[in-house]
Design a protein around this motif. Structure first.
Motif, PDB file in Angstrom:
ATOM      1  N   CYS A   1     -10.116  10.279 -49.146  1.00 34.32           N
ATOM      2  CA  CYS A   1      -8.858  10.518 -49.850  1.00 34.32           C
ATOM      3  C   CYS A   1      -8.799   9.646 -51.100  1.00 34.32           C
ATOM      4  O   CYS A   1      -8.772   8.416 -51.003  1.00 34.32           O
ATOM      5  CB  CYS A   1      -7.680  10.207 -48.926  1.00 34.32           C
TER       6      CYS A   1
ATOM      7  N   HIS B   1      -3.520  11.468 -46.688  1.00 37.93           N
ATOM      8  CA  HIS B   1      -3.063  10.189 -46.141  1.00 37.93           C
ATOM      9  C   HIS B   1      -1.939   9.645 -47.007  1.00 37.93           C
ATOM     10  O   HIS B   1      -1.751  10.059 -48.150  1.00 37.93           O
ATOM     11  CB  HIS B   1      -4.230   9.194 -46.107  1.00 37.93           C
TER      12      HIS B   1
ATOM     13  N   GLU C   1      -7.241   7.875 -54.337  1.00 39.85           N
ATOM     14  CA  GLU C   1      -5.927   7.293 -54.574  1.00 39.85           C
ATOM     15  C   GLU C   1      -5.654   7.109 -56.066  1.00 39.85           C
ATOM     16  O   GLU C   1      -6.292   6.283 -56.717  1.00 39.85           O
ATOM     17  CB  GLU C   1      -5.829   5.937 -53.876  1.00 39.85           C
TER      18      GLU C   1
ATOM     19  N   HIS D   1      -9.985   1.620 -45.551  1.00 40.74           N
ATOM     20  CA  HIS D   1      -9.484   1.612 -46.926  1.00 40.74           C
ATOM     21  C   HIS D   1     -10.045   0.371 -47.624  1.00 40.74           C
ATOM     22  O   HIS D   1     -10.801  -0.386 -47.020  1.00 40.74           O
ATOM     23  CB  HIS D   1      -7.956   1.636 -46.954  1.00 40.74           C
TER      24      HIS D   1
ATOM     25  N   VAL E   1      -9.837   5.800 -47.563  1.00 44.43           N
ATOM     26  CA  VAL E   1      -9.032   5.801 -48.786  1.00 44.43           C
ATOM     27  C   VAL E   1      -9.851   5.194 -49.914  1.00 44.43           C
ATOM     28  O   VAL E   1     -10.253   4.029 -49.842  1.00 44.43           O
ATOM     29  CB  VAL E   1      -7.729   5.014 -48.594  1.00 44.43           C
TER      30      VAL E   1
ATOM     31  N   HIS F   1      -4.792  10.970 -51.684  1.00 41.13           N
ATOM     32  CA  HIS F   1      -4.057   9.904 -50.996  1.00 41.13           C
ATOM     33  C   HIS F   1      -2.826   9.568 -51.830  1.00 41.13           C
ATOM     34  O   HIS F   1      -2.899   9.480 -53.055  1.00 41.13           O
ATOM     35  CB  HIS F   1      -4.915   8.649 -50.851  1.00 41.13           C
TER      36      HIS F   1
END
Length: 277
Positions: free
Chosen positions: A151, A211, A153, A68, A110, A184
């Motif tokens: 993912c 996630h 965010e 991430h 992420v 995410h």
């Protein structure tokens, strides 16, 4: 079954093997890694070093979750720029991050990195959206071939002016239309959405999320502020979400071990209560 992990930047300055042993002893199953804790750029981490880190994680009895903070503390990358050269460079670096994720034994990344996606002067939201899709269309086939999920965010307006809600993120997911490009979700970030609550958002979106990050809105770990994790974890369980829930904090002042200990105790208690109902 939801598995609990923690992000490694909390243990700033610690020996990597010591981090892994400590995390395992506290009851976590997975470690999530910020690339900047390994090197200025992930390409600076050699293949032998990646194998060594993967072995350290495995020897501690942990799983590598993934990466991430993908673009944090880097230069030359941007998701929403009109500069095609920079977009291509960004896409290529996302693929390099995915290669590292695979080498470390992880399966997801992420994409937050708010300062590498803010709207630039003269660029509208719709234009920025198209530029971001261009980056992702270039990167996702290769990322998917590596067995990695990316993912995206959604973040609060206090952090960025681009992709602030789960609905906006899902529009991008639909546009990119790649099975490895997913949503995410994050307690602090989703607390910034208006006219809704984190449990409501989890009920609506978590089943398809790739996630989930947990923390208090005060930037500390679960159980270290006013956020009630009972309804949050119940909504997560009830949604059918069955992947990782990682502790990601931004205020390290209470200390890494104390933060990690209280966070997992809070999450396990909330999960036990949710599963018992």
């Amino acid at each position: 079954m939801i598995r609990l992990g923690i992000c490694n930047e909390l243990f700033e300055g610690w020996d990597f093997a010591t981090v892994c042993r400590t995390v395992k002893a506290l009851g976590y199953e997975g470690l999530e890694i910020a690339p900047f804790t390994l090197a200025p750029r992930i390409t600076d981490v050699s293949a032998p070093r990646r194998r060594e880190l993967s072995a350290i994680i495995e020897d501690a009895g942990l799983s590598t979750i993934g990466l991430h903070w993908l673009l944090a503390k880097t230069e030359g990358f941007y998701l929403t720029t009109p500069d095609a050269t920079v977009r291509n460079r960004t896409a290529d670096y996302l693929v390099e991050l995915a290669e590292a994720t695979r080498d470390l034994g992880g399966t997801l990344m992420v994409l937050g990195s708010p300062k590498q996606r803010d709207l630039l002067p003269g660029v509208s939201y719709d234009q920025a959206f198209d530029y971001a899709v261009d980056v992702l269309d270039r990167a996702m086939p290769k990322i998917g071939d590596l067995g990695v999920d990316l993912c995206v965010e959604p973040l609060a307006p206090s952090e960025t002016d681009f992709l602030n809600t789960c609905d906006q993120a899902n529009l991008m997911i639909d546009r990119v239309a790649h099975p490895n490009f997913k949503l995410h979700m994050d307690v602090k970030a989703q607390s910034g959405e208006t006219n809704t609550t984190v449990p409501e958002l989890l009920t609506k979106h978590a089943a398809k999320a790739g996630h989930f990050h947990t923390q208090d809105v005060n930037l500390r770990g679960p159980g270290m502020g006013d956020v009630d994790f009972g309804p949050i974890m119940k909504a997560l369980v009830d949604s059918g979400y069955d992947r990782w829930a990682s502790v990601e904090v931004f205020d390290y002042s209470p200390g890494a071990e104390e933060t990690a200990r209280l966070s997992i105790a809070t999450l396990k208690s909330a999960l036990d209560a949710a599963s018992a109902r």
